[in-house]
Design a protein around this motif. Structure first.
Motif, PDB file in Angstrom:
ATOM      1  N   ARG A  60       0.654  -1.232   0.013  1.00 21.45           N
ATOM      2  CA  ARG A  60       0.138  -0.078   0.159  1.00 21.45           C
ATOM      3  C   ARG A  60       0.992   1.349   0.026  1.00 21.45           C
ATOM      4  O   ARG A  60       2.142   1.304   0.312  1.00 21.45           O
ATOM      5  CB  ARG A  60      -0.950   0.057   1.125  1.00 21.45           C
ATOM      6  N   PRO A  61       0.332   2.423  -0.301  1.00 23.05           N
ATOM      7  CA  PRO A  61       1.023   3.680  -0.044  1.00 23.05           C
ATOM      8  C   PRO A  61       1.578   4.084   1.386  1.00 23.05           C
ATOM      9  O   PRO A  61       0.792   3.513   2.250  1.00 23.05           O
ATOM     10  CB  PRO A  61       0.142   4.778  -0.559  1.00 23.05           C
ATOM     11  N   ILE A  62       2.687   4.369   1.861  1.00 20.34           N
ATOM     12  CA  ILE A  62       3.230   4.824   2.982  1.00 20.34           C
ATOM     13  C   ILE A  62       2.307   5.700   3.530  1.00 20.34           C
ATOM     14  O   ILE A  62       1.912   5.559   4.890  1.00 20.34           O
ATOM     15  CB  ILE A  62       4.543   5.475   3.001  1.00 20.34           C
ATOM     16  N   GLY A  63       1.742   6.587   3.002  1.00 22.31           N
ATOM     17  CA  GLY A  63       0.886   7.662   3.577  1.00 22.31           C
ATOM     18  C   GLY A  63      -0.740   7.204   3.884  1.00 22.31           C
ATOM     19  O   GLY A  63      -1.519   7.942   4.367  1.00 22.31           O
ATOM     20  N   ALA A  64      -1.183   6.088   3.367  1.00 18.96           N
ATOM     21  CA  ALA A  64      -2.550   5.511   3.750  1.00 18.96           C
ATOM     22  C   ALA A  64      -2.805   4.946   4.893  1.00 18.96           C
ATOM     23  O   ALA A  64      -2.594   3.879   5.051  1.00 18.96           O
ATOM     24  CB  ALA A  64      -2.851   4.807   2.192  1.00 18.96           C
ATOM     25  N   GLY A  65      -3.021   5.811   5.753  1.00 14.15           N
ATOM     26  CA  GLY A  65      -3.226   5.375   7.046  1.00 14.15           C
ATOM     27  C   GLY A  65      -4.351   6.213   7.862  1.00 14.15           C
ATOM     28  O   GLY A  65      -4.868   7.198   7.479  1.00 14.15           O
ATOM     29  N   ASP A  66      -4.823   5.599   8.873  1.00 19.83           N
ATOM     30  CA  ASP A  66      -5.858   6.177   9.735  1.00 19.83           C
ATOM     31  C   ASP A  66      -7.295   6.408   9.527  1.00 19.83           C
ATOM     32  O   ASP A  66      -8.058   6.725   9.957  1.00 19.83           O
ATOM     33  CB  ASP A  66      -5.522   7.821  10.227  1.00 19.83           C
ATOM     34  N   GLU A  67      -7.546   5.841   8.252  1.00 21.55           N
ATOM     35  CA  GLU A  67      -9.002   5.499   7.915  1.00 21.55           C
ATOM     36  C   GLU A  67      -9.530   4.324   8.320  1.00 21.55           C
ATOM     37  O   GLU A  67      -8.873   3.335   8.313  1.00 21.55           O
ATOM     38  CB  GLU A  67      -9.378   5.806   6.343  1.00 21.55           C
ATOM     39  N   ILE A  68     -10.891   4.239   8.379  1.00 14.60           N
ATOM     40  CA  ILE A  68     -11.457   2.864   8.911  1.00 14.60           C
ATOM     41  C   ILE A  68     -11.111   1.629   8.142  1.00 14.60           C
ATOM     42  O   ILE A  68     -11.191   0.621   8.604  1.00 14.60           O
ATOM     43  CB  ILE A  68     -12.625   3.039   9.365  1.00 14.60           C
ATOM     44  N   THR A  69     -11.044   2.002   6.603  1.00 10.28           N
ATOM     45  CA  THR A  69     -10.824   0.906   5.796  1.00 10.28           C
ATOM     46  C   THR A  69      -9.401   0.516   5.769  1.00 10.28           C
ATOM     47  O   THR A  69      -9.019  -0.443   4.885  1.00 10.28           O
ATOM     48  CB  THR A  69     -11.402   1.368   4.524  1.00 10.28           C
ATOM     49  N   ASP A  70      -8.532   1.240   6.265  1.00  7.89           N
ATOM     50  CA  ASP A  70      -6.960   1.009   6.283  1.00  7.89           C
ATOM     51  C   ASP A  70      -6.688  -0.171   7.109  1.00  7.89           C
ATOM     52  O   ASP A  70      -6.765  -0.104   8.428  1.00  7.89           O
ATOM     53  CB  ASP A  70      -6.267   2.069   6.516  1.00  7.89           C
ATOM     54  N   PRO A  71      -5.946  -1.430   6.410  1.00  4.00           N
ATOM     55  CA  PRO A  71      -5.596  -2.286   7.688  1.00  4.00           C
ATOM     56  C   PRO A  71      -4.255  -1.565   8.640  1.00  4.00           C
ATOM     57  O   PRO A  71      -3.554  -0.754   7.918  1.00  4.00           O
ATOM     58  CB  PRO A  71      -4.825  -3.452   6.668  1.00  4.00           C
ATOM     59  N   VAL A  72      -4.244  -1.930   9.797  1.00  3.44           N
ATOM     60  CA  VAL A  72      -3.060  -1.567  10.441  1.00  3.44           C
ATOM     61  C   VAL A  72      -1.758  -2.154  10.123  1.00  3.44           C
ATOM     62  O   VAL A  72      -0.743  -1.825  10.439  1.00  3.44           O
ATOM     63  CB  VAL A  72      -3.574  -1.940  12.033  1.00  3.44           C
ATOM     64  N   LEU A  73      -1.788  -3.603   9.567  1.00  2.07           N
ATOM     65  CA  LEU A  73      -0.649  -4.031   9.046  1.00  2.07           C
ATOM     66  C   LEU A  73      -1.041  -4.861   7.947  1.00  2.07           C
ATOM     67  O   LEU A  73      -1.875  -5.343   7.491  1.00  2.07           O
ATOM     68  CB  LEU A  73      -0.304  -5.455  10.299  1.00  2.07           C
ATOM     69  N   ALA A  74      -0.143  -4.530   6.894  1.00  2.00           N
ATOM     70  CA  ALA A  74      -0.181  -4.849   5.581  1.00  2.00           C
ATOM     71  C   ALA A  74       1.099  -5.776   5.010  1.00  2.00           C
ATOM     72  O   ALA A  74       2.202  -4.969   5.170  1.00  2.00           O
ATOM     73  CB  ALA A  74      -0.463  -3.776   4.417  1.00  2.00           C
ATOM     74  N   ILE A  75       1.096  -6.959   4.318  1.00  2.00           N
ATOM     75  CA  ILE A  75       2.245  -7.618   4.174  1.00  2.00           C
ATOM     76  C   ILE A  75       2.157  -7.847   2.643  1.00  2.00           C
ATOM     77  O   ILE A  75       1.182  -8.103   1.862  1.00  2.00           O
ATOM     78  CB  ILE A  75       2.322  -9.047   4.852  1.00  2.00           C
ATOM     79  N   GLN A  76       3.416  -7.697   1.733  1.00  2.00           N
ATOM     80  CA  GLN A  76       3.335  -7.992   0.373  1.00  2.00           C
ATOM     81  C   GLN A  76       4.623  -9.043   0.316  1.00  2.00           C
ATOM     82  O   GLN A  76       5.797  -8.665   0.660  1.00  2.00           O
ATOM     83  CB  GLN A  76       3.652  -7.033  -0.473  1.00  2.00           C
ATOM     84  N   VAL A  77       4.076 -10.399  -0.226  1.00  2.00           N
ATOM     85  CA  VAL A  77       5.357 -11.319  -0.369  1.00  2.00           C
ATOM     86  C   VAL A  77       5.481 -11.403  -2.153  1.00  2.00           C
ATOM     87  O   VAL A  77       4.766 -11.631  -2.713  1.00  2.00           O
ATOM     88  CB  VAL A  77       5.102 -12.751   0.020  1.00  2.00           C
ATOM     89  N   SER A  78       6.661 -10.976  -2.325  1.00  2.00           N
ATOM     90  CA  SER A  78       6.975 -10.684  -3.935  1.00  2.00           C
ATOM     91  C   SER A  78       8.307 -11.936  -4.140  1.00  2.00           C
ATOM     92  O   SER A  78       9.146 -11.893  -3.536  1.00  2.00           O
ATOM     93  CB  SER A  78       7.504  -9.524  -4.318  1.00  2.00           C
ATOM     94  N   PHE A  79       7.890 -12.538  -5.479  1.00  2.00           N
ATOM     95  CA  PHE A  79       8.749 -13.525  -5.774  1.00  2.00           C
ATOM     96  C   PHE A  79       9.460 -13.084  -7.080  1.00  2.00           C
ATOM     97  O   PHE A  79       8.790 -12.584  -7.997  1.00  2.00           O
ATOM     98  CB  PHE A  79       8.098 -15.016  -6.092  1.00  2.00           C
ATOM     99  N   PHE A  80      10.814 -13.258  -6.978  1.00  2.00           N
ATOM    100  CA  PHE A  80      11.700 -12.690  -8.016  1.00  2.00           C
ATOM    101  C   PHE A  80      11.914 -13.783  -9.149  1.00  2.00           C
ATOM    102  O   PHE A  80      11.732 -15.147  -8.770  1.00  2.00           O
ATOM    103  CB  PHE A  80      12.906 -12.015  -7.753  1.00  2.00           C
ATOM    104  N   THR A  81      12.212 -13.723 -10.596  1.00  2.00           N
ATOM    105  CA  THR A  81      12.540 -14.565 -11.351  1.00  2.00           C
ATOM    106  C   THR A  81      13.458 -15.683 -10.988  1.00  2.00           C
ATOM    107  O   THR A  81      13.543 -16.838 -11.604  1.00  2.00           O
ATOM    108  CB  THR A  81      12.802 -14.113 -12.746  1.00  2.00           C
TER     109      THR A  81
END
Length: 448
Positions: free
Chosen positions: A129-150
């Motif tokens: 997510r964007p770094i500044g996308a916080g404090d709204e009721i729809t925003d997760p408090v923790l967000a994880i992205q697992v990315s796989f390289f070639t």
């Protein structure tokens, strides 16, 4: 670098949060912290069996990470909630942490091998997510992205809301998540004892319904062309740091040297301040802000695994001379400010006005942002002492841990390098200031 999102879902705690814990109050430090998500990215090499997207290993790996994340969220339940800004509380109804799976069209070494030439803004694509996308009721408090390289390498991008977590809390969460993951793989270690996190910081420093630091972060995806802030990584080797400490010693006859961190703050801070005061039309006043961890420094000591935001803002304000700021003097000032605030930490629980002592540094920073007599405000955070490289989820420790492009002007983070005692400085500057910073004689001399 192109990143394709494969899936996005919410991971809920393995065991439901009891109703008695359903409303998590935040502390005064939580309230005053800026509206942002704190980014940390962990990079892992391919194991001997490969983990590329093509062989299906990524699917089982993500399933394993989701299962272990669910288990650790039982203890770190506010990370599965949603912040309700009207009531200054986290609704802990197990809404879930966000989990994103993605694949990247380059090799891992095409990122790690770039060194100073790395375009850091590309790393933001490894965040969910964007770094500044916080404090709204729809925003997760923790967000994880697992990315796989070639190549089979992979990365875990972590965003934790600054509303409930500083880097100490986040590093504790990551460490415990990694332990849970290894346990599920049968990797039991009798020396590793599960931490019981403490979520009662509001009882120590009650909230006062205050507004967070107005740093101006937007909810939009980071775009250098829009915010004009670029990030570069500068490596200070162990030998270079030793030389900087010698140079920073104010009393040349003394055997006592400034700390590694304070010496680096001095060399980096001087380079930033000198950019501004070089213009005779600008005021020479400057402010340096350091984050000071409160944990284990109070009397009685707040435990290491106390969760939330637990830090003081230490301020160093002065005026530069016509030729810029004096390096040794700046290190001395920063050292004195840090020592003063470490002493303040001891009084926070016993003085009866801990909230006032904490808010003072935040107030100084807020005022300085609009003070016409101050041309330079720099914010420094030291992450080099946190065990980020211990995050072994069962397939080895990370080969690298990084920040990202954080669109905050004159914002600096220190990371320890994996080997050798070197330190990486992640420097966020205006796009016009970065070339001047890179050409500073001290930066050119002491960085690689």
């Amino acid at each position: 670098m192109n990143v394709e999102i494969l899936s996005r879902e919410l991971i809920k705690p393995y065991t439901s949060t009891p109703p008695s814990l359903g409303r998590y109050k935040i502390s005064i430090v939580d309230e005053l912290s800026p509206v942002m998500n704190v980014p940390t990215i962990f990079y892992y090499a391919a194991d001997i069996h490969g983990s590329g997207i093509e062989n299906g290993t990524s699917i089982s790996r993500c399933m394993h990470l989701k299962k272990s994340l669910s288990r650790v969220l039982t203890r770190f339940y506010p990370f599965a909630g949603r912040y309700v800004k009207e009531s200054y509380m986290v609704d802990c109804s197990d809404q879930g942490a966000e989990f994103v799976e993605a694949k990247v069209d380059i090799r891992l070494d095409e990122i790690i091998g770039q060194g100073k030439d790395l375009k850091v803004e590309l790393l933001n694509s490894l965040l969910p997510r964007p770094i500044g996308a916080g404090d709204e009721i729809t925003d997760p408090v923790l967000a994880i992205q697992v990315s796989f390289f070639t190549c089979g390498g992979w990365a875990i991008g972590v965003l934790s809301s600054h509303r409930i977590a500083d880097i100490s809390t986040t590093s504790t969460l990551i460490k415990e998540w990694a332990i849970e993951a290894k346990l599920l793989l049968g990797g039991y270690d009798e020396n590793q004892v599960a931490v019981t996190p403490l979520w009662n910081s509001a009882s120590l420093f009650p909230g006062q319904k205050l507004s967070g630091l107005p740093l101006g972060l937007t909810r939009a995806k980071e775009n250098v062309e829009d915010h004009k802030i670029v990030t570069k990584k500068f490596l200070f080797s162990k030998s270079a740091i030793s030389k900087i400490r010698e140079k920073a010693r104010l009393d040349k006859s003394s055997d006592r040297l400034p700390t590694r961190v304070q010496s680096l703050w001095g060399i980096i801070g001087k380079a930033i301040i000198d950019i501004y005061v070089a213009d005779p039309e600008k005021p020479r006043g400057f402010l340096i802000i350091q984050a000071v961890n409160i944990r284990e420094r109070t009397d009685p000591p707040i435990p290491k695994h106390q969760c939330g935001n637990l830090y003081l803002i230490s301020t160093t304000q002065s005026v530069a001379g016509e030729k810029g700021v004096d390096f040794e003097g700046l290190v001395y000032q920063c050292t004195c400010s840090a020592k003063r605030d470490v002493e303040i930490c001891k009084m926070l629980l016993s003085a009866g006005d801990g909230g006032r002592l904490i808010s003072q540094g935040f107030n100084d920073l807020t005022k300085s942002l609009t003070n016409p007599e101050i041309s330079s405000v720099s914010l420094f955070s030291d992450w080099s002492k946190f065990p980020l490289y211990e995050a072994d989820f069962g397939w080895g420790k990370p080969v690298w841990v990084s920040s990202a492009n954080i669109p905050l002007r004159n914002n600096v983070y220190l990371f320890s390098e994996k080997f050798g005692g070197s330190i990486e400085a992640w420097v966020n500057l205006h796009i016009d200031d970065m070339p001047k910073f890179e050409q500073d004689p001290n930066i050119m001399e002491f960085t690689t």
